[in-house]
Design an enzyme around this catalytic site. Structure first.
Site, PDB file in Angstrom:
ATOM      1  N   HIS A  37       0.846  -1.214   0.000  1.00  0.00           N
ATOM      2  CA  HIS A  37       0.000   0.000   0.000  1.00  0.00           C
ATOM      3  C   HIS A  37       0.873   1.252   0.000  1.00  0.00           C
ATOM      4  O   HIS A  37       0.549   2.244  -0.656  1.00  0.00           O
ATOM      5  CB  HIS A  37      -0.903   0.033   1.240  1.00  0.00           C
ATOM      6  N   SER A 185       1.280  -9.102   1.495  1.00  0.00           N
ATOM      7  CA  SER A 185      -0.175  -9.207   1.549  1.00  0.00           C
ATOM      8  C   SER A 185      -0.614  -9.029   2.995  1.00  0.00           C
ATOM      9  O   SER A 185       0.107  -9.435   3.920  1.00  0.00           O
ATOM     10  CB  SER A 185      -0.595 -10.595   1.054  1.00  0.00           C
ATOM     11  N   SER A 186      -1.793  -8.427   3.183  1.00  0.00           N
ATOM     12  CA  SER A 186      -2.300  -8.274   4.554  1.00  0.00           C
ATOM     13  C   SER A 186      -2.486  -9.638   5.206  1.00  0.00           C
ATOM     14  O   SER A 186      -2.408  -9.771   6.420  1.00  0.00           O
ATOM     15  CB  SER A 186      -3.642  -7.540   4.554  1.00  0.00           C
TER      16      SER A 186
END
Ligand code: PAF
Length: 286
Positions: A37, A185-186
């Site tokens: 992000h 990735s989260s």
């Protein structure tokens, strides 16, 4: 940095910037922000005068048995990250703002969702397309940035802005990886110490495919099969798909094209992991 929960205030904020001929880059997120992000936000800052980030865990893109209620959330940490990067505003609507009682209008594409992740998550892209359409209407940005890790999502949004006449430039940002190659990735936070090395098999099978293509293999099935064998070397992995396909239509290909997409999705225990890479035919003239 403004933290805005209300739709009308968000729209006024953007209108005010637009009136002053200022440009807006928009990064929609579901929060729990990681370096992937951050890369989108930094790119957005470069592209436009102001950066707007949204944080909204979108219930419409989770299936009934998926992890909506347990999806990781860390709003205060997320806001701090946005502040550090220099976002002008973070939009944090609630579910009832985006989906008020009586809501019944969804956006669904006809073809692109019928591939890859869309096959095992039939509601997913309808939920994504719907929320992104609503966020575009509310934020009204000049640019919107999405990660190439969610390749199919990016393809769908590129098509959506054409089909629905949004005057928004969609910018794809390359996958950010851990030093060993695991795509950020989260959901990586769920990986146990034992699972972590197994998660790397996604990257390894794509690297193996790249090598096969470099060594002259053009049969897509053989490359997919070799990748599946690598993934299945871990008994805890269930393969959802390994697909070599056209990077625009996402239709499967039998032979490697000048530019083909290799996309992979697996379940490692209860954790779903995806990765992808463009495979290029070696240039015979070099
Ligand atoms: O990629 C995501 O985080 C989500 O799918 C998005 C684009 C923010 C829509 O909810």
């Amino acid at each position: 940095m403004k933290v805005i929960a209300s739709i009308s205030e968000m729209t006024r904020f953007s209108e005010n910037l637009r009136r002053q001929d200022q440009t807006i880059a928009f990064v929609p997120t579901m929060g729990y922000l990681h370096e992937g992000h951050v890369a989108l936000m930094r790119e957005g800052k470069k592209k436009a005068d102001h950066l707007v980030v949204s944080i909204f865990v979108n219930p419409a893109q989770f299936g009934p048995s998926e992890d909506f209620s347990t999806y990781p959330r860390a709003v205060e940490q997320d806001l701090e990250k946005c502040r550090t990067i220099g976002a002008a505003a973070v939009f944090t609507p609630g579910s009832a703002d985006i989906y008020p009682p009586g809501f019944q209008t969804y956006v669904a594409l006809e073809k692109l969702p019928l591939h890859l992740c869309g096959l095992s998550r039939p509601q997913f892209f309808r939920g994504v397309a719907t929320v992104v359409t609503k966020l575009f209407n509310i934020v009204n940005p000049h640019f919107a940035l999405f990660g190439e890790k969610d390749y199919q999502q990016l393809a769908i949004i590129r098509q959506l802005v054409i089909d629905l006449n949004f005057d928004i430039e969609i910018i794809g940002v390359p996958i950010v990886r851990e030093p060993d190659g695991l795509a950020k990735s989260s959901r990586n936070k769920y990986l146990t110490q034992k699972q972590r090395p197994h998660a790397l098999l996604l990257h390894h099978c794509i690297q193996a495919a790249e090598k096969m293509v470099k060594d002259g293999e053009t049969d897509a099935r053989k490359i997919e099969d070799a990748a599946i064998q690598i993934l299945l070397s871990c008994p805890d992995i269930t393969v959802d798909y390994v697909s070599i396909c056209d990077p625009v239509t996402l239709d499967g290909v039998t032979g490697i094209q000048e530019k083909s997409l290799m996309a992979v999705a697996v379940w490692l225990g209860k954790i779903r992991l995806i990765d992808n890479q463009i495979l290029f035919l070696p240039n015979k003239n070099v």
